[in-house]
Enzyme design. Sequence first.
Site, PDB file in Angstrom:
ATOM      1  N   TYR A 170       0.843  -1.196   0.000  1.00 26.97           N
ATOM      2  CA  TYR A 170       0.000   0.000   0.000  1.00 26.97           C
ATOM      3  C   TYR A 170       0.879   1.246   0.000  1.00 26.97           C
ATOM      4  CZ  TYR A 170      -3.316   3.555   1.420  1.00 26.97           C
ATOM      5  OH  TYR A 170      -4.080   4.699   1.462  1.00 26.97           O
ATOM      6  N   GLU A 190      -3.120   7.483  -4.556  1.00 30.75           N
ATOM      7  CA  GLU A 190      -2.995   6.192  -3.878  1.00 30.75           C
ATOM      8  C   GLU A 190      -2.714   5.061  -4.857  1.00 30.75           C
ATOM      9  OE1 GLU A 190      -5.948   4.704  -0.631  1.00 30.75           O
ATOM     10  OE2 GLU A 190      -6.519   3.680  -2.470  1.00 30.75           O
TER      11      GLU A 190
END
Length: 380
Positions: A102, A190
């Site tokens: 992530y 992201e």
Amino acid sequence: MKVHEYQAKAFFADYGLPVDRSILCRTVEEAVTAYRTLGVDRAVIKAQVHTGGRGKAGGVKVANGEEEVREYASKILGMTIKGFTVDRILVGEAVAIASEYYVSILIDRKSKSPLLMLSREGGMDIEQVARETPEKIHKITIDPLVGMTDYLAREAAFKLFDDMTEVKQAVPIFKNLYRLFTEKDASLAEINPLVLTEDGRLKAIDAKMTFDNNALYRHEDVFKLFEPTEEERKEQAAKDKGFSYINLGGSIGCMVNGAGLAMATMDMIKLYGGEPANFLDIGGSSNPEKIVEAMKLLLSDKHVRVVLINIFGGITRCDDVAKGLIEAFEQLNTKIPIVIRLTGTNEVEGRELLHGTRFTVGTSMADAGHKAVELARSLA
Ligand code: GDP
Ligand code: MN
């Protein structure tokens, strides 16, 4: 402002971030053609909607061969994910994933700086990781005056990888992601997941970006991707008429003059156990046309059961506002109860005018708030 994955990936590609080839499709036939064009064995079919969690909702599938491409494309197109209907899919080359990470950059209000967030536990369960094992999410504050330096990017890379071959690939990814984030005035960039492929390469297989609405005026390339929701369309129409209007989803429609008073009114409704339907600042002036426009806006929201009008008469006089309201409601055909609180210049005269009309008059802000909440409750 949100954009779709395929649009975020186009920005990623422009900034040298590693994204695979993919083709946007609107029909099953286009998906099959795209699959042939890509010339791969395995393809990933992905719903393009303005929400996350597509994987868990069945909106991301890896297809082996043309038959499966056809099957998944027809299943995903038309599917509804968190209220969004899928009208576009992305068909891309599927990668063999060794592990998922992530990575995101967002604005951190606390440090008033961009914040780089990283985790070795990337993928579809990142929310659960954040909830249950927050220590597995690393946060690195970026000084906006210094930016993403090499040493900072390396420090970040070592949070995710132990091996130099991966660290070396990660450093330019973080630097480029930061450059994209700042140059486009994003509020979020992201990559979840950033993957390590079985043959040792890092790739961004998902891309999510949101942009600061207040900076859109200087990013035509971003603004042209704006696809307003029903609510956003309404908010834009209100803005064009000179109102500040934000939909909040509750049952008490609020019409207030002044942003501070509007905030206080919403707080008060909450305090008394009600739910405001919206924030609406009609600004100064009491002219009936403006009130009619504002009321139409409120009444177009089907959740509204009661309207609370909270007016402070400063330069605008309360008797003028009362006259404006009476005149406006002669044109409006609505049975919805209206609670009014008027205070300030000529308030006695204003209340006098409203006496004996269809309006419920509150003697104080608290009184009007209670009345509106009670009415909304009784009509629920
Ligand atoms: P999201 O659920 O909306 O965040 O959609 P993602 O694009 O992140 O996809 C969800 C999951 O699907 C990822 O975490 C991967 O596990 C899987 N996935 C996506 N693309 C591929 C791919 O090319 N190959 C494989 N094997 N899995 C993929
Ligand atoms: Mn994702």
